[in-house]
Scaffold this motif. Structure first.
Motif, short mmCIF file in Angstrom:
data_model
loop_
_atom_site.label_atom_id
_atom_site.label_comp_id
_atom_site.label_asym_id
_atom_site.label_seq_id
_atom_site.Cartn_x
_atom_site.Cartn_y
_atom_site.Cartn_z
N UNK A 56 0.82 -1.20 0.00
CA UNK A 56 0.00 0.00 0.00
C UNK A 56 0.87 1.27 0.00
N UNK A 57 0.24 2.38 -0.37
CA UNK A 57 0.88 3.68 -0.29
C UNK A 57 1.31 3.93 1.16
N UNK A 58 2.51 4.50 1.32
CA UNK A 58 3.07 4.66 2.67
C UNK A 58 3.45 6.10 2.99
N UNK A 59 2.93 7.06 2.24
CA UNK A 59 3.15 8.47 2.53
C UNK A 59 1.80 9.15 2.69
N UNK A 60 1.63 9.86 3.81
CA UNK A 60 0.35 10.49 4.15
C UNK A 60 0.52 11.99 4.15
N UNK A 61 -0.52 12.71 3.72
CA UNK A 61 -0.42 14.17 3.63
C UNK A 61 -0.46 14.87 4.99
N UNK A 62 -0.66 14.11 6.07
CA UNK A 62 -0.61 14.68 7.41
C UNK A 62 -1.87 15.38 7.85
N UNK A 63 -2.91 15.38 6.99
CA UNK A 63 -4.12 16.13 7.32
C UNK A 63 -5.41 15.32 7.14
N UNK A 64 -5.53 14.62 6.03
CA UNK A 64 -6.81 14.05 5.63
C UNK A 64 -6.82 12.53 5.74
N UNK A 65 -7.93 11.99 6.21
CA UNK A 65 -8.08 10.53 6.26
C UNK A 65 -8.68 9.99 4.97
N UNK A 66 -9.10 10.87 4.07
CA UNK A 66 -9.61 10.48 2.77
C UNK A 66 -9.54 11.69 1.86
N UNK A 67 -9.79 11.50 0.58
CA UNK A 67 -9.83 12.61 -0.37
C UNK A 67 -10.92 12.34 -1.39
N UNK A 68 -11.22 13.35 -2.20
CA UNK A 68 -12.34 13.23 -3.13
C UNK A 68 -12.20 12.06 -4.08
N UNK A 69 -10.99 11.80 -4.55
CA UNK A 69 -10.76 10.65 -5.43
C UNK A 69 -10.18 9.46 -4.69
N UNK A 70 -10.11 9.55 -3.36
CA UNK A 70 -9.63 8.49 -2.46
C UNK A 70 -8.16 8.16 -2.69
N UNK A 71 -7.42 9.08 -3.33
CA UNK A 71 -6.01 8.83 -3.63
C UNK A 71 -5.10 9.98 -3.23
#
Length: 570
Positions: free
Chosen positions: A472-487
């Motif tokens: 799985x992706x292993x870098x997080x933006x530090x703010x959101x648990x989801x996004x509009x396109x889930x990516x």
């Protein structure tokens, strides 16, 4: 070439196995395409305003449903490609326009090119085309997979490193879905929509997970994982292509009643009606434009006439004159709402928020009182558009997974804790038509892990399990648990473990799932097994994907991070 097609012949999902000839449409068989290719609108979405997330998510599921419906009508020869595409493109245009309005009404700005994504086209599968040129019968339409989608693993050159990532590991024991937790929902990509995935998922971990799950319900649920880990892991099932109909996880009337607050169940909140079985409104009393009262003011269910798992009128009566309005609650033949409300109803029966969805506009394909077509549904078929199983062309015996779930450093020197309820989708369920930009399929065989395949299934030698691996992706933006396109809120690190600017390293989830494919399939079948998929994706191996919701208690996540950062194996 042996070609297997599932043709639904009735509401019970009975299927016949045989060959579907692409004929009778007036088209040149040599030019016959093998699937419908539509732009993926979800990929164009960035941050969706909170107030628009539910209607936008439901309309994205509606777009998927429209494609599945068009594919079924074309594939079963009920419509020519021109007819199927014409109807589909019109439906998509209206739904996308309504979605943009939802975003604007919630204070956001819709992507400028979103409406241009309405147009779909026919797409020829290169592997199918080559198979036909090699002696396949002219005009045959292949459901997938095809023989060219498989390769003997012993014929593949090593192409992957078997080195472990530096640092420690944390393994979470969640079982192998012995409880048979199956459904065709996707709470991340299609919340509130029954059969939002159009294929069946295996689940381990959180026992609550379905289309209606929320952070609160997940946090209150039981789990199959050790140490109180309530996280959710789910992936498409693998089926042995043995001709059997394994309907586990497929939608039926009991599913609808349960999800809609049936006997002993809490009623779902408004807006969580389901686009396939519970809200598809095939001329069965769903109002095409009348203002709806709030949920708590609805008349008794027996008088509403809405499709909530109750017995429906015969198909031949759909779209015709309905019983008096006082018994139906919602007469289809009445005056439509003002123009500004008509664009908001292309949602196939999924309830809208009161202020935006009370004027619901025309139902898909029924503006003229026409009966809505059904995927694979022959004359008199009562099945809704898809159910995740045979109605969505997913046929075969579901195979038992053997899953290992662990977290690693992903190459980073140190990792930070994941936030609770972080949602991650890896891979792309529509990669066959979308292309490989978000694909993350990885197929191999036990003992041959240095040979990884993305666009073909492996044929493994006797005694060697088939393996699918998800990193799985292993870098997080530090703010959101989801996004509009889930990516957009997640990313991959580079080979040195470095994240893009603005992102931070979190533990990398690795799911390794093994299967014992029946040996007689491997010896005697050109297409021995396949991953469940959206019907138009033709069961291609590149569409493999997996989903994860982190519901670890905070202290357990801290333990996992410490194990990784301190180079321990826990």
């Amino acid at each position: 070439m042996a070609i297997v097609a599932a043709l639904v012949v009735g509401g019970g999902g009975a299927a016949a196995v045989g060959v579907t000839a692409f004929a009778g449409s007036g088209e040149d068989p040599a030019a016959a395409a093998s699937t419908i290719d539509c732009p993926d609108v979800s990929l164009a979405l960035g941050q969706v305003p909170e107030g628009a997330k539910e209607p936008v998510g439901q309309k994205l599921a509606t777009l998927d449903q429209q494609v599945a419906q068009a594919y079924g009508q074309w594939n079963s020869q009920e419509q020519s490609s021109e007819e199927a595409l014409g109807q589909l493109n019109q439906q998509r245009s209206e739904t996308i326009r309504s979605m943009g309005q939802d975003i604007q009404n919630a204070g956001g700005e819709a992507p400028g090119d979103m409406e241009s994504m309405a147009q779909c086209q026919m797409m020829q599968d290169q592997a199918t085309q080559e198979g036909q040129e090699g002696g396949g019968e002219d005009g045959q339409q292949v459901q997938g997979p095809v023989a060219e989608d498989f390769v003997n693993i012993e014929d593949v050159e090593p192409n992957a490193s078997e080195e472990e990532a530096p640092g420690g590991t944390f393994t979470t024991e969640c079982g192998n879905n012995e409880e048979e937790h199956f459904n065709s929902d996707n709470v991340i990509a299609a919340p509130g929509v029954l059969n939002g995935a159009h294929h069946v998922h295996d689940y381990v971990g959180n026992e609550d997970t379905n289309q209606a799950s929320s952070d609160e319900s997940l946090a209150a649920a039981g789990t199959t994982c050790a140490k109180g880990d309530q996280s959710t892991h789910y992936w498409p099932v693998i089926r042995s292509l043995d001709g059997n109909e394994d309907q586990r996880g497929a939608v039926d009337e009991a599913d609808v009643q349960q999800q809609q607050g049936g006997e002993g169940q809490e009623e779902q909140p408004q807006g969580q009606r389901n686009g396939d079985d519970a809200g598809q409104d095939q001329g069965q009393g769903q109002d095409q434009g009348q203002e709806q009262p709030p949920a708590e003011e609805q008349p008794p269910a027996e008088n509403q006439g809405q499709d909530q798992g109750q017995e429906q009128p015969p198909a031949e009566n759909q779209g015709q004159e309905q019983p008096p309005a006082e018994n139906q609650g919602q007469d289809q033949g009445q005056e439509q709402p003002p123009e500004e409300g008509q664009d908001q109803g292309q949602d196939q029966g999924q309830e809208q928020p009161p202020e935006e969805g009370q004027d619901q506009g025309q139902d898909q394909g029924q503006g003229e009182g026409e009966e809505e077509e059904q995927v694979g549904g022959g004359e008199g078929a009562e099945a809704q558009v898809g159910d995740g199983g045979a109605n969505d062309l997913n046929v075969g015996s579901i195979l038992q997974p053997n899953a290992t779930l662990k977290f690693t450093s992903g190459g980073a020197e140190q990792v930070a804790e994941m936030p609770r309820f972080l949602r991650i989708i890896t891979g792309d369920a529509k990669a066959f038509t979308n292309g490989d930009e978000n694909a993350n399929a990885s197929w191999s065989c036990e003992g041959f892990e240095d040979r990884q395949l993305e666009e073909q299934y492996p044929i493994c030698p006797e005694g060697s399990a088939t393996i699918r691996t998800f990193n799985f992706q292993n870098c997080w933006d530090g703010q959101n648990t989801d996004s509009g396109n889930h990516r957009d809120h997640m990313a991959f690190s580079d080979d040195q473990g470095n994240c893009p600017e603005g992102f931070q390293n979190v533990p990398q989830l690795q799911q390794t799932i093994k299967y014992d494919i029946p040996q007689e399939n491997l010896l005697n079948a050109d297409t021995p097994f396949a991953v469940d998929s959206f019907p138009e994706q033709l069961h291609k191996p590149i569409t493999d994907h997996s989903d994860f919701i982190n519901v670890m208690p905070e202290e357990l996540m801290t333990e996992a991070v410490n194990c990784i950062n301190e180079d321990q194996d826990c």
